[in-house]
Write a protein that holds these residues in place. Structure first.
Motif, short mmCIF file in Angstrom:
data_model
loop_
_atom_site.label_atom_id
_atom_site.label_comp_id
_atom_site.label_asym_id
_atom_site.label_seq_id
_atom_site.Cartn_x
_atom_site.Cartn_y
_atom_site.Cartn_z
N ILE A 56 0.84 -1.22 -0.05
CA ILE A 56 -0.03 0.01 -0.09
C ILE A 56 1.09 1.23 -0.10
CG2 ILE A 56 -1.77 1.42 1.21
CD1 ILE A 56 -2.52 -1.29 2.66
N LYS A 57 0.69 2.03 -0.99
CA LYS A 57 1.37 3.39 -1.00
C LYS A 57 0.29 4.38 -0.83
CE LYS A 57 5.17 1.80 -4.18
NZ LYS A 57 5.76 1.94 -5.37
N LEU A 58 0.99 5.37 -0.02
CA LEU A 58 0.03 6.76 0.28
C LEU A 58 0.90 7.79 0.01
CD1 LEU A 58 -1.17 5.93 3.90
CD2 LEU A 58 -2.48 5.61 1.84
N GLY A 59 -0.02 9.02 -0.68
CA GLY A 59 0.47 10.28 -0.97
C GLY A 59 -0.41 11.22 -0.17
N ILE A 60 0.39 12.61 0.03
CA ILE A 60 -0.12 13.54 0.94
C ILE A 60 -0.26 14.70 0.30
CG2 ILE A 60 0.03 14.68 3.13
CD1 ILE A 60 1.77 12.55 4.26
N TYR A 61 0.61 15.33 -0.25
CA TYR A 61 0.47 16.64 -0.94
C TYR A 61 1.09 16.65 -2.25
CZ TYR A 61 0.25 21.68 -1.77
OH TYR A 61 0.25 22.97 -2.09
N PRO A 62 0.57 17.49 -3.24
CA PRO A 62 -0.59 17.95 -3.31
C PRO A 62 -1.68 17.15 -3.43
CG PRO A 62 0.39 18.18 -5.31
CD PRO A 62 1.45 17.36 -4.54
N VAL A 63 -1.62 15.85 -3.58
CA VAL A 63 -2.87 15.00 -3.93
C VAL A 63 -2.59 13.86 -2.56
CG1 VAL A 63 -3.76 13.13 -5.38
CG2 VAL A 63 -2.50 15.12 -6.26
N LEU A 64 -3.92 13.86 -2.17
CA LEU A 64 -4.13 12.73 -1.03
C LEU A 64 -4.74 11.70 -1.83
CD1 LEU A 64 -4.22 11.92 2.07
CD2 LEU A 64 -6.55 12.80 1.85
N GLY A 65 -3.82 10.62 -1.86
CA GLY A 65 -4.11 9.34 -2.74
C GLY A 65 -3.37 8.16 -2.06
N ALA A 66 -4.09 6.99 -2.67
CA ALA A 66 -3.64 5.75 -2.19
C ALA A 66 -3.58 4.76 -3.50
CB ALA A 66 -4.46 5.05 -1.24
N ASN A 67 -2.57 3.92 -3.24
CA ASN A 67 -2.22 2.89 -4.43
C ASN A 67 -2.01 1.74 -3.66
OD1 ASN A 67 0.06 1.03 -6.07
ND2 ASN A 67 -1.01 2.39 -7.34
N VAL A 68 -2.84 0.50 -4.13
CA VAL A 68 -2.73 -0.90 -3.40
C VAL A 68 -2.70 -1.68 -4.40
CG1 VAL A 68 -4.11 -2.42 -2.20
CG2 VAL A 68 -4.52 0.07 -1.85
N LYS A 69 -1.67 -2.80 -4.43
CA LYS A 69 -1.40 -3.84 -5.03
C LYS A 69 -1.97 -5.34 -4.58
CE LYS A 69 2.30 -1.37 -7.58
NZ LYS A 69 3.83 -1.21 -8.02
N GLU A 70 -2.06 -6.25 -5.54
CA GLU A 70 -2.38 -7.53 -5.11
C GLU A 70 -3.46 -7.61 -3.98
OE1 GLU A 70 -1.31 -9.70 -7.18
OE2 GLU A 70 0.13 -8.41 -8.22
N VAL A 71 -4.68 -7.23 -4.12
CA VAL A 71 -5.70 -7.57 -3.34
C VAL A 71 -6.42 -8.64 -3.74
CG1 VAL A 71 -7.65 -6.66 -2.38
CG2 VAL A 71 -5.81 -5.01 -2.97
N SER A 72 -6.82 -9.66 -2.97
CA SER A 72 -7.87 -10.76 -3.14
C SER A 72 -8.66 -11.25 -2.22
CB SER A 72 -6.90 -12.13 -3.75
OG SER A 72 -6.34 -12.41 -2.42
N LEU A 73 -9.94 -11.70 -2.46
CA LEU A 73 -10.79 -12.07 -1.51
C LEU A 73 -11.32 -13.45 -1.67
CD1 LEU A 73 -12.86 -11.27 0.88
CD2 LEU A 73 -14.39 -10.64 -0.80
N SER A 74 -11.04 -14.37 -0.66
CA SER A 74 -11.54 -15.73 -0.71
C SER A 74 -12.70 -16.13 -1.36
CB SER A 74 -10.78 -16.56 0.53
OG SER A 74 -11.94 -16.17 1.48
N ASN A 75 -13.08 -17.37 -1.81
CA ASN A 75 -14.30 -17.59 -1.97
C ASN A 75 -15.14 -18.02 -1.16
OD1 ASN A 75 -16.34 -18.01 -4.08
ND2 ASN A 75 -15.02 -18.96 -5.55
N ALA A 76 -16.80 -18.01 -1.15
CA ALA A 76 -17.56 -18.70 -0.10
C ALA A 76 -17.25 -20.25 -0.14
CB ALA A 76 -18.76 -18.37 -0.59
N PRO A 77 -17.55 -20.89 1.13
CA PRO A 77 -17.37 -22.32 1.38
C PRO A 77 -18.40 -23.03 0.31
CG PRO A 77 -17.66 -21.18 3.37
CD PRO A 77 -17.97 -20.27 2.48
N GLY A 78 -17.65 -24.09 -0.18
CA GLY A 78 -18.40 -25.01 -1.29
C GLY A 78 -18.14 -24.57 -2.60
N PHE A 79 -17.28 -23.51 -2.93
CA PHE A 79 -17.27 -22.98 -4.14
C PHE A 79 -15.88 -22.97 -4.69
CE2 PHE A 79 -21.25 -21.26 -2.92
CZ PHE A 79 -22.10 -21.25 -4.34
N GLY A 80 -14.84 -23.89 -4.06
CA GLY A 80 -13.68 -24.11 -4.30
C GLY A 80 -12.56 -23.31 -3.75
N ASP A 81 -11.09 -23.43 -4.10
CA ASP A 81 -10.19 -22.51 -3.34
C ASP A 81 -9.94 -21.42 -4.23
OD1 ASP A 81 -9.99 -24.79 -1.49
OD2 ASP A 81 -8.67 -25.73 -2.68
N GLN A 82 -10.20 -21.32 -5.49
CA GLN A 82 -10.05 -20.14 -6.31
C GLN A 82 -10.53 -18.91 -5.68
OE1 GLN A 82 -11.96 -19.85 -10.18
NE2 GLN A 82 -9.94 -18.94 -11.17
N PRO A 83 -9.70 -17.95 -5.57
CA PRO A 83 -10.33 -16.56 -4.87
C PRO A 83 -11.41 -16.11 -5.76
CG PRO A 83 -8.05 -16.41 -5.18
CD PRO A 83 -8.43 -17.72 -5.73
#
Length: 850
Positions: A56-83
């Protein structure tokens, strides 16, 4: 698919919101990477899923911003191991100075790269986002905001939205369907209130079960006025390339779209749709141009100057079609009007008669969905190459039910059927080449899914007119009724020219057996379900002229079929009735009567030769039963008879033949110029048919020259003949143009007919005739004094030799006497002696003189 997109963008929005909040809370004091463990734990507690976050990268001035890499959310039970959800990189920024100084929220470009979402539904209908939807549910009721709330921000600007390389898949085990959106790229220009911005979108979607793909590209410029509630998409361009196995379609759509929600109006202007399709069989190009406007309040729509062009190229057919129409609709009812409809079609190719055809259709139509009605007015079809002009009116009702109905008039202007058949490559040979050159038709029809009716039929073919009605009351049972009238027709003109019959070889026994085994299509007859009549004023068929012809048919399914025919012809009449009783063993009954028919004109017209004259009658009543030709022959029973009066059989003169033969036998010269015909005053016969065998013992012919009787049999089953005719010469040949034949008077000349139908045999029993003549001549010589003396001598010799035997055997004596009587004639009784004359009385004395 719309729901799917909403879910994806909802998830993405939630992720971005978390990122923005994180930036606002920790950007100044903390390194967010130190808190990834807490973020993961919080997500697990809230959703029960595993959330992983990369750098996660944050910037303050003149732009308050964020950059995020490689985000993943797991699957629901019963739907496999693939995110369930993966994001390669997300970026968002907020400018601080405009927010602090001018209370303006200026957001830089929101970027999302490498999104991968895997959505699914199992066989029970449960989806892998159900738990997230429940966790995110909140009370939608909000307390009243105080006056002036939200007034802190003057405006909100977004530098743009960029989504690249997104990939979304969805599988539904319940329906067996699977979809995928790959390579999704979305980019917008800067979004500021009231300012237009550009949008471009591209993706490829796949339907796995159908093996179908669609490459979609969209671009437009969006203009909007939130206060006026006016929105538009200018220079809209949509390109779609759809691919199926052995099929391909390239679609281009362009135009300007606008909507005014305050005025409740919408407009699609400069609308252009082009479709290019290719299949294994050919290709087609479609182009649509026009404009469509809608009044949302009145729920009406109008398509002005709508034009459609079609070009199709198939293996043996090329076609160009142009359609122009004005369409107005009240879509809530719905009520649709098509005015000024004009469809033009030009086609060419080997598949078309004549190689090319052109046709146009014009008319006005209105469809009322609420009432379920359709009306076509002033419909007109013109096929110039075919020479056809058809006027059609159509009223449809019940279109919103299971029993739609259509009715209206149809008329076909006079055209040349012979030219039409030539174009359609229909070969038809007629005896008269001037027939089938004029046909016109008028009728009214009334049809539903179960029945159809034609009324007021008026068909003119050349010089003939057919009128009447016809109905099919039930398509399933094929129940039909008709009543037709024809003023007159010479049917021979429409039949092929008669050919000279070729004498065929007689059938072999095997071939005859095959013919007898042939089944009569009684099952087809049983399917007939027709009742009707045909009346013809004048009819000529096979050169036979008839008037007042009446045909009656009563053939209801499952019941006895009756066909009746009646007509006037050649001074008399014909009446025929055929009855057919279907069943396991079909039964047939035929009754035919010809009354007072002038045989000469009938035979001359029918055969071309007046081989017989006279006034005749014929009657036949026969019946039979069976399923094969042979069975019908064996079961044939009935009666037939005929009679002719005051006529002649032409082609030979029996009297002349006999006189010539008599003259030759006597060595005399013969010279006779009598007409070549044999006159008769009466000719009649009667026969009875029993189980396929015709027995006749009632032949009777009378003429000035002879009398004829005869008897015999004709076996229709074995096709054999055994018949003997016995003509007897009478005293005079009067009426035959010749002299008497006293020498042949009383002579019987038997004529025997035998053999088969294929090879009949004729023979004269001359032996019997000569024996009869010799016996007659001997008898003539033995009658008289010479015969009496010879008989006395024979009687004396018989007395001497047989004497007592004859006295003791009266039967033998009687037979001998009968034989002698047949030869000599009956023995004359002895003449009685003459009585002496009585003496004459003396004459009286004369009276005294006074």
């Amino acid at each position: 698919m719309g729901k799917l997109v909403k879910i994806v963008f909802g998830i993405v929005g939630a992720v971005l919101l978390v990122l923005v909040l994180a930036v606002g809370a920790f950007a100044l004091f903390f390194d967010p990477n130190d808190f990834r463990t807490q973020i993961t734990a919080a997500a697990r507690k809230a959703t029960g899923r595993e959330l992983t976050v990369g750098e996660i990268k944050l910037g303050i001035y003149p732009v308050l911003g964020a950059n995020v890499k490689e985000v993943s959310l797991s699957n629901a039970p019963g739907f496999g191991d693939q995110p369930m959800l993966q994001v390669a990189e997300a970026d968002v920024g907020l400018r601080l100075l405009p927010l602090v100084l001018r209370r303006e929220l200026v957001v830089g470009k929101v970027a999302l790269n490498g999104l991968k979402a895997h959505l699914a539904k199992d066989a029970d209908g449960k989806s892998n986002w159900d738990d997230l939807a429940k966790g995110g549910a909140q009370d939608e009721t909000k307390p009243d905001e105080p006056a002036g709330a939200g007034a802190g921000l003057k405006s909100i600007d977004i530098g743009g939205i960029a989504i690249s390389n997104a990939d979304v898949s969805y599988s539904d085990r319940q329906s067996g369907q699977a979809y995928r959106v790959a390579g999704l790229n979305l980019e917008t220009g800067s979004i500021s209130p009231g300012d237009p911005f550009d949008i471009s979108l591209a993706f490829v979607t796949t339907l796995e079960a159908q093996r179908a793909t669609a490459d979609v590209k969209l671009s437009t410029r969006v203009e909007y006025d939130l206060e006026a509630q006016a929105y538009s998409a200018k220079k809209l361009v949509l390109k779609l390339l759809a691919t199926l196995p052995d099929q391909k379609a390239d679609i281009d759509l362009s135009g300007d779209l606008s909507a005014d929600l305050k005025k409740q109006t919408a407009l699609a202007d400069k609308l252009s749709l082009k479709v290019k399709a290719k299949t294994a069989d050919g290709s087609a190009d479609v182009a649509l141009d026009g404009s469509v406007s809608a009044d949302l309040a009145a729920k009406t729509a109008l398509a002005e100057k709508l034009a459609v062009k079609l070009k199709a190229a198939l293996k043996d057919l090329n076609a160009d079609a142009d359609l122009s129409v004005r369409v107005s609709a009240e879509y809530d009812k719905p009520l649709v009007r098509a005015e000024g409809l004009k469809l033009s079609l030009n086609a060419s190719g080997a598949a078309l008669p004549g190689g090319k055809q052109a046709a146009t259709f014009t008319g006005d139509a209105i469809y009322d969905g609420a009432r379920g009605t359709l009306k076509l007015a002033t419909g007109e079809l013109k096929a110039s190459d075919l020479g056809l002009e058809v006027a059609l009116g159509l009223d449809g009702s019940g279109l919103n039910t299971d029993a739609p109905r259509f009715m209206g008039p149809v008329s076909v202007k006079n055209f040349n059927p012979r030219d039409l058949m030539k174009l359609l490559d229909i070969k038809l040979e007629t005896h008269d080449p001037e027939t089938l050159k004029a046909l016109a038709l008028r009728l009214k029809f009334d049809a539903s899914t179960n029945s159809a009716r034609i009324t007021d039929l008026n068909l003119k073919l050349d010089q003939s007119t057919i009128t009447g009605n016809a109905t099919i009351s039930d398509f399933k049972t094929k129940a039909a009724e008709f009543a037709l009238k024809l003023d007159g027709i010479d049917a021979d003109r429409y039949l092929p020219t008669p050919t000279v019959p070729v004498k065929e070889a007689p059938l072999t026994p095997e071939e005859k057996a095959a013919v007898n085994a042939t089944e009569v299509p009684s099952d087809v007859l049983d399917t007939l379900n027709v009742v009707g009549s045909v009346d013809i004023g004048k009819l000529k068929l096979k050169n036979v002229a008839m008037t007042a012809v009446q045909l009656r048919v009563n053939a209801l399914k499952g019941q006895e079929k009756t066909i009746g025919l009646g007509a006037q012809l050649y001074g008399g009449s014909i009446a025929s009735t055929t009855r057919i009783a279907p069943g396991a063993t079909p039964r047939y009954v035929e009754s035919l009567k010809l009354t007072s028919i002038a045989a000469g004109p009938l035979l001359k017209d029918f055969t071309g030769k007046e081989s017989m004259t006279g006034s005749g009658n014929f009657a036949m009543d026969v019946s039979t039963a069976g399923k094969t030709v042979g069975a019908l022959k064996q079961a044939l029973n009935g009666d037939l008879s005929f009679s002719f009066l005051n006529g002649a059989v032409k082609g030979f003169n029996l009297g002349q033949i006999l006189r010539k033969g008599d003259a030759l036998l006597k060595g005399q010269q013969f010279n006779d110029t009598a007409p070549v015909q044999t006159d008769f005053t009466e000719l009649s016969a009667a026969a009875k048919i029993s189980n396929g065998v015709l027995q006749s013992d009632a032949l009777n012919a009378k003429s000035p020259l002879f009398r004829v009787d005869g008897a015999g049999k004709v076996n229709l089953v074995t096709e054999t003949i055994d018949y003997t005719a016995k003509p007897t010469i009478v005293n005079t040949a009067s009426g035959q143009g010749g002299k008497d034949l006293p020498d042949l008077t009383g002579i019987v000349i038997p004529i025997k007919v035998s053999g088969t139908f294929d090879k009949p045999k004729y023979s004269l029993d001359l032996k019997a005739a000569l024996t009869q003549k010799a016996t007659q001549g001997l008898r003539d010589q033995l009658v008289g004094d010479k015969g009496d003396k010879l008989r006395d001598k024979i009687d004396t010799q018989l007395e001497k030799k047989l004497g007592g035997e004859l006295e003791n055997n009266p039967a033998l004596k009687g037979k001998l006497q009968d034989g002698l009587n047949s030869l000599f004639g009956k023995k004359k009784k002895p003449a009685e002696p003459a009585t002496a004359p009585a003496p004459a009385e003396p004459a009286p004395a004369p009276a005294p003189t006074p």
